[in-house]
Design a protein around this motif. Structure first.
Motif, PDB file in Angstrom:
ATOM      1  N   VAL A 149      83.351-101.750  12.547  1.00  7.99           N
ATOM      2  CA  VAL A 149      83.751-100.422  11.538  1.00  7.99           C
ATOM      3  C   VAL A 149      83.028 -99.251  11.793  1.00  7.99           C
ATOM      4  N   GLY A 150      83.771 -98.352  12.213  1.00  7.48           N
ATOM      5  CA  GLY A 150      83.213 -96.894  12.305  1.00  7.48           C
ATOM      6  C   GLY A 150      83.760 -96.114  11.173  1.00  7.48           C
ATOM      7  N   MET A 151      83.014 -94.856  10.990  1.00  5.44           N
ATOM      8  CA  MET A 151      83.635 -94.195   9.645  1.00  5.44           C
ATOM      9  C   MET A 151      83.011 -92.776  10.192  1.00  5.44           C
ATOM     10  N   THR A 159      78.844 -84.050  -0.880  1.00  3.31           N
ATOM     11  CA  THR A 159      78.469 -83.045  -2.349  1.00  3.31           C
ATOM     12  C   THR A 159      79.365 -83.596  -3.525  1.00  3.31           C
ATOM     13  N   GLU A 160      80.606 -83.805  -3.148  1.00  2.97           N
ATOM     14  CA  GLU A 160      81.351 -84.184  -4.632  1.00  2.97           C
ATOM     15  C   GLU A 160      81.447 -85.778  -4.742  1.00  2.97           C
ATOM     16  N   THR A 161      81.421 -86.549  -3.828  1.00  2.58           N
ATOM     17  CA  THR A 161      81.379 -88.028  -4.324  1.00  2.58           C
ATOM     18  C   THR A 161      80.488 -88.891  -3.577  1.00  2.58           C
ATOM     19  N   PRO A 162      79.221 -88.491  -3.650  1.00  2.00           N
ATOM     20  CA  PRO A 162      78.068 -89.256  -2.948  1.00  2.00           C
ATOM     21  C   PRO A 162      77.914 -90.610  -3.217  1.00  2.00           C
ATOM     22  N   ALA A 163      78.278 -90.879  -4.580  1.00  2.00           N
ATOM     23  CA  ALA A 163      78.096 -92.483  -4.835  1.00  2.00           C
ATOM     24  C   ALA A 163      79.334 -93.292  -4.146  1.00  2.00           C
ATOM     25  N   ASP A 164      80.376 -92.849  -3.775  1.00  2.00           N
ATOM     26  CA  ASP A 164      81.593 -93.442  -3.202  1.00  2.00           C
ATOM     27  C   ASP A 164      81.287 -93.439  -1.925  1.00  2.00           C
ATOM     28  N   LEU A 165      80.599 -92.396  -1.321  1.00  2.00           N
ATOM     29  CA  LEU A 165      80.306 -92.384   0.192  1.00  2.00           C
ATOM     30  C   LEU A 165      79.338 -93.478   0.237  1.00  2.00           C
ATOM     31  N   ARG A 166      78.339 -93.614  -0.447  1.00  2.00           N
ATOM     32  CA  ARG A 166      77.039 -94.388  -0.021  1.00  2.00           C
ATOM     33  C   ARG A 166      77.735 -95.968  -0.446  1.00  2.00           C
ATOM     34  N   GLU A 167      78.731 -96.226  -1.018  1.00  2.00           N
ATOM     35  CA  GLU A 167      79.354 -97.509  -1.041  1.00  2.00           C
ATOM     36  C   GLU A 167      79.837 -97.905   0.360  1.00  2.00           C
ATOM     37  N   VAL A 168      80.640 -97.055   0.693  1.00  2.00           N
ATOM     38  CA  VAL A 168      81.507 -97.231   1.903  1.00  2.00           C
ATOM     39  C   VAL A 168      80.574 -97.378   3.275  1.00  2.00           C
ATOM     40  N   LEU A 169      79.546 -96.476   3.264  1.00  2.00           N
ATOM     41  CA  LEU A 169      78.372 -96.639   4.245  1.00  2.00           C
ATOM     42  C   LEU A 169      77.657 -97.777   4.401  1.00  2.00           C
ATOM     43  N   ALA A 170      77.458 -98.305   3.280  1.00  3.15           N
ATOM     44  CA  ALA A 170      76.833 -99.800   3.037  1.00  3.15           C
ATOM     45  C   ALA A 170      77.690-100.825   3.722  1.00  3.15           C
ATOM     46  N   ARG A 171      79.035-100.577   4.118  1.00  3.12           N
ATOM     47  CA  ARG A 171      80.013-101.696   4.514  1.00  3.12           C
ATOM     48  C   ARG A 171      80.362-101.405   6.200  1.00  3.12           C
ATOM     49  N   VAL A 172      79.831-100.469   6.439  1.00  7.77           N
ATOM     50  CA  VAL A 172      80.330 -99.859   8.123  1.00  7.77           C
ATOM     51  C   VAL A 172      79.196-100.082   9.045  1.00  7.77           C
ATOM     52  N   ASP A 173      79.716-100.325  10.308  1.00  3.79           N
ATOM     53  CA  ASP A 173      78.679-100.430  11.296  1.00  3.79           C
ATOM     54  C   ASP A 173      78.168 -99.017  12.057  1.00  3.79           C
ATOM     55  N   ALA A 200      69.304 -96.750   7.011  1.00  6.50           N
ATOM     56  CA  ALA A 200      68.460 -97.478   5.921  1.00  6.50           C
ATOM     57  C   ALA A 200      69.582 -97.474   4.793  1.00  6.50           C
ATOM     58  N   MET A 201      70.965 -96.569   4.852  1.00  4.32           N
ATOM     59  CA  MET A 201      71.685 -96.847   3.853  1.00  4.32           C
ATOM     60  C   MET A 201      72.811 -97.684   4.119  1.00  4.32           C
ATOM     61  N   GLY A 202      72.647 -98.265   5.599  1.00  7.11           N
ATOM     62  CA  GLY A 202      73.699 -99.446   5.708  1.00  7.11           C
ATOM     63  C   GLY A 202      74.108 -99.744   7.140  1.00  7.11           C
ATOM     64  N   PRO A 203      74.530 -98.610   7.781  1.00  5.80           N
ATOM     65  CA  PRO A 203      75.200 -98.764   9.158  1.00  5.80           C
ATOM     66  C   PRO A 203      74.223 -99.253  10.171  1.00  5.80           C
ATOM     67  N   ARG A 204      74.554 -99.958  11.074  1.00 11.72           N
ATOM     68  CA  ARG A 204      73.444-100.223  12.213  1.00 11.72           C
ATOM     69  C   ARG A 204      73.432 -99.052  13.206  1.00 11.72           C
ATOM     70  N   TYR A 205      74.276 -98.144  13.191  1.00  5.10           N
ATOM     71  CA  TYR A 205      74.398 -97.250  14.091  1.00  5.10           C
ATOM     72  C   TYR A 205      74.816 -95.816  13.623  1.00  5.10           C
ATOM     73  N   VAL A 206      74.153 -94.821  14.259  1.00  2.60           N
ATOM     74  CA  VAL A 206      74.518 -93.487  13.505  1.00  2.60           C
ATOM     75  C   VAL A 206      74.937 -92.650  14.807  1.00  2.60           C
ATOM     76  N   VAL A 207      76.009 -91.902  14.927  1.00  6.17           N
ATOM     77  CA  VAL A 207      76.134 -90.918  16.084  1.00  6.17           C
ATOM     78  C   VAL A 207      76.121 -89.444  15.438  1.00  6.17           C
ATOM     79  N   ILE A 208      74.846 -88.788  15.742  1.00  7.55           N
ATOM     80  CA  ILE A 208      74.888 -87.492  15.352  1.00  7.55           C
ATOM     81  C   ILE A 208      75.528 -86.359  16.340  1.00  7.55           C
TER      82      ILE A 208
END
Ligand code: AMP
Length: 308
Positions: A149-151, A159-173, A200-208
């Motif tokens: 799963v990528g997001m 800025t507006e929904t940081p808690a919701d964002l962190r929840e999804v982040l914890a569930r993606v690759d 550290a927030m959850g994903p195994r990978y990040v593409v910057i």
């Protein structure tokens, strides 16, 4: 094809839009756009892409034919009777990078409540395009055991929904993010530190993504770089990020196994698709490509980094 021999496919959620663009290169009115459109067409060269999204009655046969022409399964795109499709209007500065949003008419997108057709719930891989993280989570809730799963996300949700964002982040690759947003999300200035904080927030990978300077994929123990194609003529940068993500995710979805080599090739596929996207308005640059066009551009990206 996945390692177990299952035919792979990539479920994509995001916006389907009409874009009106003014750029130094010209302008278009109500051209086909939206994150799910760019991503699915880019992905379609590597896997079977399917889209969940919402449109209005003004979205018709001509637009569906573009998706159909690339074999994209649009059965998850709901047409709201009497509704109007999301419309975005933007103007690019002379540098062709900065842009002003002149209008965002959400229309049917405002009431978007993604409900997947049954078959989509068994998608092998998922790309959560840049929409409200609550909706991204709702899509993920409906998919049984996806392989990868990528997001994507943007400053608005940071800025507006940081808690919701962190929840999804914890569930993606994997998270796709640009460097400015990675700093915003983590408070870290150095790209490597921002990447570690995101991992550290959850994903195994990040593409910057670093615009014309390319992109870096970080994992806990390696990092991979891909340059951006140095094009002589950019017509319309709209959708570059979505095309990058679509090419990357499509490549991963089409691969039997997901290892370092696959991720390195996926980065090249993403950079190649982004470079095609910006050469024309709307999705014009992504249509009608042949395998050899893509292979040639990937080879050019490779040779840019080769020692000899
Ligand atoms: P990008 O250039 O990769 O940032 O993506 C541009 C695409 O995003 C355009 O085709 C727009 O229709 C779409 N877009 C612009 N604003 C939004 C928004 N607030 N939510 C969802 N999609 C958007």
């Amino acid at each position: 094809m996945t390692a177990s021999g299952q035919q792979s496919n990539l479920l994509i959620v995001g916006s389907v839009a009409f874009d009106s663009i003014e750029a130094p290169s010209g302008s278009v009115e109500r051209a086909l756009g939206g994150s799910a459109v760019f991503a699915s067409i880019a992905a379609s060269y590597f896997t079977r892409a399917r889209v969940v999204a919402v449109v209005g009655e003004d979205f018709g046969g001509e637009q569906f034919a573009v998706l159909d022409g690339r074999g994209v399964d649009a059965s998850g795109i709901r047409v709201v009777p009497g509704g109007r499709t999301f419309h975005w209007r933007g103007r690019y500065h002379d540098n062709m990078q900065d842009r002003d949003t002149l209008a965002t008419e959400l229309n049917v997108f405002e009431g978007f409540d993604p409900v997947l057709p049954d078959a989509f719930g068994r998608s092998t891989d998922v790309f959560l395009g840049n929409i409200d993280p609550k909706l991204q989570a709702k899509v993920l809730d409906q998919v049984t055991g996806p392989r990868f799963v990528g997001m994507d996300t943007m400053n608005l949700w940071i800025t507006e929904t940081p808690a919701d964002l962190r929840e999804v982040l914890a569930r993606v690759d994997l998270l796709f993010i640009n460097d400015e947003e990675s700093r915003q999300l983590t408070g870290e200035r150095q790209v490597a530190n921002a990447a570690s904080a995101i991992i550290a927030m959850g994903p195994r990978y990040v593409v910057i993504k670093r615009g014309e300077y390319g992109a870096i994929l970080f994992s806990g123990d390696f990092c991979l770089f891909v340059p951006a194609m140095p094009l002589r003529r950019v017509v319309d940068p709209t959708g570059a990020g979505d095309s990058f993500a679509g090419g990357f995710m499509g490549f991963v979805s089409g691969a039997a196994q997901i290892d370092r080599a696959t991720l390195a090739r996926a980065l090249r596929a993403g950079a190649a698709m982004a470079s095609f996207a910006v050469e024309r308005f709307s999705v014009g640059g992504l249509e009608g490509l042949g395998r050899s066009d893509i292979d040639r551009r990937v080879a050019e990206l490779d040779s840019m980094c080769a020692a000899r």
